[in-house]
Design an enzyme around this catalytic site. Structure first.
Site, PDB file in Angstrom:
ATOM      1  N   GLU A  98       0.830  -1.210   0.000  1.00 29.68           N
ATOM      2  CA  GLU A  98       0.000   0.000   0.000  1.00 29.68           C
ATOM      3  C   GLU A  98       0.863   1.259   0.000  1.00 29.68           C
ATOM      4  OE1 GLU A  98      -3.129   0.076  -0.502  1.00 29.68           O
ATOM      5  OE2 GLU A  98      -3.933  -1.853   0.119  1.00 29.68           O
TER       6      GLU A  98
ATOM      7  N   ARG B 194       0.592   3.781  -3.126  1.00 26.63           N
ATOM      8  CA  ARG B 194      -0.033   5.084  -2.845  1.00 26.63           C
ATOM      9  C   ARG B 194       1.009   6.180  -2.644  1.00 26.63           C
ATOM     10  NH1 ARG B 194      -5.669   3.841   0.305  1.00 26.63           N
ATOM     11  NH2 ARG B 194      -5.686   1.614  -0.049  1.00 26.63           N
TER      12      ARG B 194
ATOM     13  N   GLU C 173     -12.454   0.424  -9.828  1.00 27.66           N
ATOM     14  CA  GLU C 173     -12.098  -0.534 -10.899  1.00 27.66           C
ATOM     15  C   GLU C 173     -13.036  -0.523 -12.099  1.00 27.66           C
ATOM     16  OE1 GLU C 173     -12.193  -1.285  -7.631  1.00 27.66           O
ATOM     17  OE2 GLU C 173     -10.053  -1.470  -7.238  1.00 27.66           O
TER      18      GLU C 173
ATOM     19  N   ASP D 136      -4.793  -9.684  -8.247  1.00 28.86           N
ATOM     20  CA  ASP D 136      -5.016  -8.679  -9.300  1.00 28.86           C
ATOM     21  C   ASP D 136      -3.807  -7.954  -9.892  1.00 28.86           C
ATOM     22  OD1 ASP D 136      -4.788  -7.378  -6.855  1.00 28.86           O
ATOM     23  OD2 ASP D 136      -6.736  -6.379  -6.926  1.00 28.86           O
TER      24      ASP D 136
HETATM   25  C1  DMJ Z   1      -6.508   0.489  -4.832  1.00 26.13           C
HETATM   26  O1  DMJ Z   1      -5.764   0.826  -3.720  1.00 26.13           O
HETATM   27  C2  DMJ Z   1      -5.636  -0.141  -5.856  1.00 26.13           C
HETATM   28  O2  DMJ Z   1      -6.272  -0.070  -7.068  1.00 26.13           O
HETATM   29  C3  DMJ Z   1      -5.288  -1.565  -5.553  1.00 26.13           C
HETATM   30  O3  DMJ Z   1      -4.590  -2.190  -6.579  1.00 26.13           O
HETATM   31  C4  DMJ Z   1      -6.491  -2.391  -5.203  1.00 26.13           C
HETATM   32  N1  DMJ Z   1      -7.659  -1.643  -5.028  1.00 26.13           N
HETATM   33  C5  DMJ Z   1      -7.669  -0.370  -4.415  1.00 26.13           C
HETATM   34  C6  DMJ Z   1      -8.968   0.347  -4.682  1.00 26.13           C
HETATM   35  O4  DMJ Z   1     -10.070  -0.448  -4.780  1.00 26.13           O
END
Ligand code: DMJ
Length: 648
Positions: free
Chosen positions: A272, A276, A539, A405
């Site tokens: 994260e 971010r 998404e 993902d």
């Molecule tokens: C985001 O922090 C990023 O897209 C991450 O890859 C997974 N999903 C969250 C938002 O839904």
């Protein structure tokens, strides 16, 4: 000075050591050493106290003497004849009359004037302070603070400057105004929503990681540990920049310059923080050219490096920013690290090596890739869990939604970001997607294409909101796919976009649930109560935007506008935007969280959807998984430190 007064005291109270002894001299002779020491201590404390009185009360004593007009005047040391030195180092001047007396009176006068002037000045300052408003006082305090910071900065030259590297081509970072007035109107509305989200956070949550828009206060989650790192500021910066909200951008930059400090005792999620913070700071750097963002990104990246100190080099999920100690989530299968976490570092780390000249970042992520390449994959699939101590897979669970993902996303984007030179990444992506299509992608009875989850050889016919990003990924990867399957992957992207739109359209609020089923007659609807929430996720809108860019089919703008309106109608509150707990209820309750990714991703993708294609063109920019754009590195012409020259 002698201490006769103390002798009887010691003689009376301290017992003798020899039994039968009674005379005073004998008593003294028989005192124990430690007792003597205590006596000495008491004595010296007493003397110090007496002297201290002179040191600490000089002004008062001066005053009293002056006011009383005493003959003996106590003033600081002045070289005068006939002085008697006082124990405090000051001087007692004995009154004498005549010339000396006159001089002393003059000195006394000037000292008195000085004291009076000092007092008046202090009084004046106090009065002025009282007259000032709270805001003025706060501003004064801030100015003082800034001064101290500046002084500190001057004293501490800080980290070594980074080596100069050529700035990659930065194109299309502003404007993008659409020619159609109705599209422009929609775009303006999205910008207004961003303003509302930002201003609310600015007002109620500033410096906290996120905002509670109903409680109107700061919020945080365990992914940021026990920290106040202003996640929403860092995540929002590039969206503000792209939207032309430059005042707000400057405000965020100032906060980062003055407050963002990573030396905190907080256990954060490596993934994260990477997507971010490092992604957000790097994007802000490339867009604005402001060095501070690059420096902060590098400082933070150094704090993440200890997470890679595991027997296999597969990083821990969490690391303490101060101690560097890492560990994994307690809920992860068999102490494993998570595929989507350790597999979503590549883009940012390649840029870090590019900007710093330090090969460590690149080597860490390439090591992960090499290790994965050597492992057996059940049915060609990558399980979501890998133990960083043993290097063995945990539970055989494969998903394109949560836990898996962005691992697939970063394989494709590593290739795109390398100006399509990283053919190893492209091949790994193609192979992984082929296995996913074979085992996880199905058509429902109602004709909806969905991506299920593979659990120990069994396909669960459930798709998460998170997996909806894959529609955009398939479209983005269409060009360059093997066996000329570009058309097929663009079509697959369109089908996923359609399914995810259905998951929105089949709810009361027209917002999508967290997960939806394709089972027992159910089509794209959530069953369990704890899967009915919408937390401002991006998404589905992300996929609409990619599909719009590749097809210009107007339905994607229409679907995006439906989602934007629903968000504005059901998630907007006076203190920002909140997630909702049940998208099937006409009277939903709020979760009271404005997620930082709402500003980083959801609103950015919406804005881009209603902008012309020359804003952030996909030939020049690759968006990380948190929608932070990083420029394509023309690695055909650049050799990264620690890498082999790129092969086309
Ligand atoms: C985001 O922090 C990023 O897209 C991450 O890859 C997974 N999903 C969250 C938002 O839904």
């Amino acid at each position: 000075m002698t201490t006769p007064a103390l002798l009887p005291l010691s003689g009376r109270r301290i017992p003798t050591l020899s039994p039968g002894a009674s005379s005073f001299p004998h008593h003294r002779a028989t005192l124990r050493l430690s007792e003597k020491f205590i006596l000495l201590l008491i004595l010296s404390a007493f003397i110090t106290l007496c002297f201290g009185a002179f040191f600490f009360l000089p002004d008062n004593s001066k005053h009293k003497r002056f006011d009383l007009g005493l003959e003996d005047v106590l003033i600081p040391h002045i070289d005068t004849p006939k002085e008697g030195k006082h124990a405090s180092g000051q001087v007692i001047i004995h009154g004498q009359g005549g010339h000396d007396e006159h001089r002393h009176r003059e000195e006394e006068e000037s000292l008195r004037d000085k004291i009076r002037a000092d007092h008046e000045r202090a009084l004046q300052e106090a009065k002025e302070k009282l007259r000032k408003s709270r805001e003025e006082l706060q501003a004064e305090i801030q100015t003082e603070k800034n001064k101290v910071m500046e002084d500190l900065k001057k004293k501490d030259p800080g980290p070594k400057p980074l080596p100069p590297v050529p700035m990659p081509k930065v194109v299309g970072v502003s404007d993008g105004e659409p020619p159609e007035p109705d599209v422009k109107e929609k775009r303006d509305k999205i910008r207004e929503m961003m303003k509302h989200a930002w201003d609310s956070y600015r007002q109620y949550g500033w410096g906290h990681n996120e905002l509670k828009p109903l409680a109107k206060k700061g919020h945080s989650t365990n992914i940021f540990g026990n920290s106040q790192l202003g996640a929403s500021i860092v995540d929002a910066l590039d969206t503000l920049y792209i939207m032309g909200l430059h005042e707000e951008f400057k405000d965020g930059q100032e906060w980062i310059e003055q407050n963002l400090d990573f030396g905190v005792n907080a256990e954060v999620s490596v993934f994260e923080v990477n997507i971010r913070f490092i992604g957000g700071l790097l994007a802000a750097y490339y867009l604005s050219g402001q060095e501070v963002f690059k420096l902060k990104a590098v400082q933070l990246a150094e704090k993440l490096l200890p997470a890679f100190n595991t027997p296999t080099g597969i990083p821990w999920a969490m690391v303490n920013l101060k101690s560097g100690v890492g560990r994994n989530w307690g809920w992860a299968s068999a102490g494993s690290s998570i595929l989507a976490e350790f597999g979503t570092l590549h883009m940012e780390f390649v840029h870090l090596t590019y900007l710093t000249g330090n090969p460590a970042y690149y080597q860490k992520v390439m090591h992960i890739r090499k290790l994965l390449a050597k492992m057996d994959r059940p049915n060609g699939l990558y399980p979501n869990y890998l133990n960083p101590r043993t290097g063995r897979w945990g539970q055989h669970h494969t998903s394109v939604g949560g836990l898996g993902d962005s691992f697939y996303e970063y394989l494709l984007k590593a290739w795109l970001m390398s100006d399509k030179t990283d053919s190893e990444a492209r091949k790994t992506y193609d192979d992984a997607i082929e296995a996913i299509e074979r085992h996880l992608i199905r058509k429902s009875n109602g004709g909806l294409t969905f991506i299920g989850e593979w659990k120990n050889g069994h396909l669960e016919r459930k798709m998460g909101h998170l997996a909806c990003f894959a529609g955009g990924m398939f479209a983005l990867g269409a060009d360059g796919s093997p066996d000329d399957k570009a058309g097929h992957y663009l079509q697959l992207g369109a089908e996923i976009a359609h399914t995810c739109h259905e998951s929105y359209d089949r709810t009361v609020l027209k917002l999508g649930p967290e997960a939806f089923k394709f089972d027992s007659g159910l089509e794209a609807v959530a069953v369990r109560q704890n899967e009915k929430y919408y937390i401002l996720r991006p998404e589905v809108i992300e996929t609409y935007w990619y599909m719009w860019r590749f097809t210009h089919d107007p339905k994607y703008r229409q679907w995006g506008w439906e989602a934007a309106q629903a968000i504005d109608k059901y998630c907007r509150v006076s203190g920002g935007f909140s997630g909702v707990k049940d998208v099937y209820s006409s009277n939903p309750t709020y979760d009271d969280v404005q997620q930082s990714f709402f500003l980083a991703e959801t609103l950015k993708y919406l804005y881009l959807l209603f902008s012309s294609d020359d804003l952030m063109p996909l030939e020049s920019w690759v968006f990380n998984t948190e929608a932070h754009p990083l420029p394509v590195l023309h690695l055909g012409n650049i050799t990264l430190p620690g890498s082999e020259p790129a092969q086309r």
